[in-house]
Design an enzyme around this catalytic site. Structure first.
Site, PDB file in Angstrom:
ATOM      1  N   ASP A  44     -34.687  51.378  66.269  1.00 39.32           N
ATOM      2  CA  ASP A  44     -36.120  51.074  66.375  1.00 39.32           C
ATOM      3  C   ASP A  44     -36.944  52.288  65.931  1.00 39.32           C
ATOM      4  O   ASP A  44     -38.179  52.232  65.882  1.00 39.32           O
ATOM      5  CB  ASP A  44     -36.505  50.588  67.780  1.00 39.32           C
ATOM      6  CG  ASP A  44     -36.236  51.614  68.863  1.00 39.32           C
ATOM      7  OD1 ASP A  44     -35.652  52.676  68.561  1.00 39.32           O
ATOM      8  OD2 ASP A  44     -36.614  51.353  70.024  1.00 39.32           O
ATOM      9  N   SER A  45     -36.255  53.373  65.542  1.00 40.78           N
ATOM     10  CA  SER A  45     -36.942  54.494  64.887  1.00 40.78           C
ATOM     11  C   SER A  45     -37.621  54.014  63.612  1.00 40.78           C
ATOM     12  O   SER A  45     -38.449  54.719  63.036  1.00 40.78           O
ATOM     13  CB  SER A  45     -35.955  55.628  64.569  1.00 40.78           C
ATOM     14  OG  SER A  45     -34.832  55.142  63.879  1.00 40.78           O
ATOM     15  N   ASP A  83     -30.849  47.947  67.340  1.00 45.26           N
ATOM     16  CA  ASP A  83     -31.562  48.337  68.561  1.00 45.26           C
ATOM     17  C   ASP A  83     -32.303  47.161  69.179  1.00 45.26           C
ATOM     18  O   ASP A  83     -32.928  46.365  68.471  1.00 45.26           O
ATOM     19  CB  ASP A  83     -32.611  49.406  68.222  1.00 45.26           C
ATOM     20  CG  ASP A  83     -32.208  50.781  68.713  1.00 45.26           C
ATOM     21  OD1 ASP A  83     -31.359  50.876  69.625  1.00 45.26           O
ATOM     22  OD2 ASP A  83     -32.743  51.763  68.175  1.00 45.26           O
ATOM     23  N   LYS A 113     -27.832  47.830  70.700  1.00 41.64           N
ATOM     24  CA  LYS A 113     -27.973  49.089  71.453  1.00 41.64           C
ATOM     25  C   LYS A 113     -29.211  48.980  72.334  1.00 41.64           C
ATOM     26  O   LYS A 113     -30.231  48.434  71.895  1.00 41.64           O
ATOM     27  CB  LYS A 113     -28.117  50.284  70.505  1.00 41.64           C
ATOM     28  CG  LYS A 113     -28.426  51.606  71.246  1.00 41.64           C
ATOM     29  CD  LYS A 113     -28.236  52.833  70.381  1.00 41.64           C
ATOM     30  CE  LYS A 113     -29.429  53.227  69.561  1.00 41.64           C
ATOM     31  NZ  LYS A 113     -30.670  53.468  70.333  1.00 41.64           N
ATOM     32  N   GLU A 115     -31.487  51.281  75.484  1.00 44.82           N
ATOM     33  CA  GLU A 115     -31.682  52.599  76.091  1.00 44.82           C
ATOM     34  C   GLU A 115     -31.677  52.518  77.615  1.00 44.82           C
ATOM     35  O   GLU A 115     -32.186  51.551  78.186  1.00 44.82           O
ATOM     36  CB  GLU A 115     -33.022  53.193  75.624  1.00 44.82           C
ATOM     37  CG  GLU A 115     -33.067  53.452  74.129  1.00 44.82           C
ATOM     38  CD  GLU A 115     -34.367  54.100  73.673  1.00 44.82           C
ATOM     39  OE1 GLU A 115     -35.194  54.503  74.533  1.00 44.82           O
ATOM     40  OE2 GLU A 115     -34.565  54.207  72.455  1.00 44.82           O
ATOM     41  N   GLU A 182     -28.355  61.480  73.394  1.00 45.48           N
ATOM     42  CA  GLU A 182     -29.414  62.097  72.576  1.00 45.48           C
ATOM     43  C   GLU A 182     -29.999  63.324  73.278  1.00 45.48           C
ATOM     44  O   GLU A 182     -30.438  63.251  74.435  1.00 45.48           O
ATOM     45  CB  GLU A 182     -30.523  61.074  72.264  1.00 45.48           C
ATOM     46  CG  GLU A 182     -31.629  61.704  71.423  1.00 45.48           C
ATOM     47  CD  GLU A 182     -32.514  60.698  70.697  1.00 45.48           C
ATOM     48  OE1 GLU A 182     -32.301  59.475  70.817  1.00 45.48           O
ATOM     49  OE2 GLU A 182     -33.424  61.167  69.980  1.00 45.48           O
TER      50      GLU A 182
HETATM   51  O1  KIV Z   1     -33.739  54.382  66.919  1.00 43.64           O
HETATM   52  C1  KIV Z   1     -32.947  55.256  66.532  1.00 43.64           C
HETATM   53  O2  KIV Z   1     -32.897  55.620  65.361  1.00 43.64           O
HETATM   54  C2  KIV Z   1     -32.062  55.855  67.526  1.00 43.64           C
HETATM   55  C3  KIV Z   1     -31.271  57.048  67.104  1.00 43.64           C
HETATM   56  C4  KIV Z   1     -32.157  58.223  66.996  1.00 43.64           C
HETATM   57  C5  KIV Z   1     -30.109  57.299  67.968  1.00 43.64           C
HETATM   58  O3  KIV Z   1     -32.005  55.400  68.622  1.00 43.64           O
END
Ligand code: KIV
Length: 281
Positions: A44-45, A83, A113, A115, A182
């Site tokens: 989600d970056s 994510d 994924k 968090e 992280e």
């Molecule tokens: O969203 C993302 O790119 C991440 C990585 C920085 C691990 O969660």
């Protein structure tokens, strides 16, 4: 060869390091896949790298699905993890399972994924029980940046170190097969890696993890004004791209592009006909 949970676990067991990068579109996914990177994270970056937000919070399920699908089409070999965006799993276990299902069904990704540590174990357990592999993400979790007061190292000091280790053990017990650590102090990340059976992937967490992940735009030096301390810029791709665009701009403006050979159709109607056509109008 397609990377799967089994091949990744086997790599960990053999002590082979696992590579992971973020990727958000088809053309980059093809390049990453051809480079034999083991796993791609549709992070989600993308809210920051692709959409220009200052954090990941505004990213929606619909956006993750559009980017995720494009990546999956371009990456036949990498294991693709997608994510779960902010507020797609925090509200209830039912919503978490339903959104994880949507991400997998509508993108073709291999795992999700999410968090959080002990706070999200019910969600992790229910998603895994529904047949979807889960990668956890602990330490500095960007979706909680407002709680941390910014993007800050986590696990410093004895109480925090214990909490991060307990988070790792909790997500493992809930069924996570992989966990991103992280911005965790390197010795703590190495200790966690020695205490768990799941795959650990570090980012800014030292060399003691089973693998590493970096944001592609960071490792390619594509964000001129942004370089986190832990990032290595493997090539100056941003500068190279800017140079290519400057050359193109100059060639268009001085008329040196396109040449005769750079036209789609080299010759068609004769000069005589074109002269006549011009005269008619
Ligand atoms: O969203 C993302 O790119 C991440 C990585 C920085 C691990 O969660």
């Amino acid at each position: 060869m397609k990377n799967t949970i089994s091949t990744l676990i086997a790599m960990r067991e053999r002590g082979e390091k696992i590579s992971q990068v973020t990727c958000y579109d088809y053309s980059m996914a093809r390049i990453v896949d051809a480079a034999q990177i083991n796993t791609i994270l549709v992070g989600d970056s993308l809210g920051m790298t692709m959409q220009g937000y200052s954090d990941t919070l505004p990213v929606t399920m619909e956006e993750m699905i559009v980017y995720g699908r494009s990546v999956v089409r371009g990456a036949p070999n990498a294991f693709v993890i997608i994510d779960m965006p902010f507020m797609s799993y925090q509200v209830s276990v039912e919503q978490a399972v339903s959104n994880a299902g949507r991400l997998i069904k509508e993108t073709g990704a291999n795992a999700v994924k999410l968090e959080g540590g002990a706070a999200v174990v019910q969600q992790i357990r229910a998603i895994v029980e529904s047949g979807i592999p889960v990668c956890a993400h602990i330490g500095m979790t960007p979706q909680s940046a407002n709680v941390f007061g910014g993007f800050k190292v986590q696990g410093k000091g004895e109480t925090n170190a214990r909490r991060v280790l307990e988070d790792a053990l909790a997500v493992q017990r809930a069924g996570a097969f992989m966990c991103v650590l992280e911005c965790v102090p390197p010795k703590l990340a190495a200790l966690i890696t020695s205490k768990v059976n799941m795959i650990t992937i570090g980012i800014g967490a030292g060399a003691g993890c089973d693998g590493q992940v970096l944001v592609s735009q960071d490792l390619l030096a594509m964000s001129a004004d942004f370089k986190p301390k832990f990032v290595r810029q493997f090539e100056q791709v941003g500068a190279l791209m800017a140079e290519a665009y400057r050359s193109y701009d100059a060639a268009v403006k001085d008329g040196s592009f396109p040449t005769a050979a750079e036209s789609y159709v080299k010759s068609d109607c004769g000069d005589e006909f074109l002269q006549q056509l011009g005269d008619e109008y």
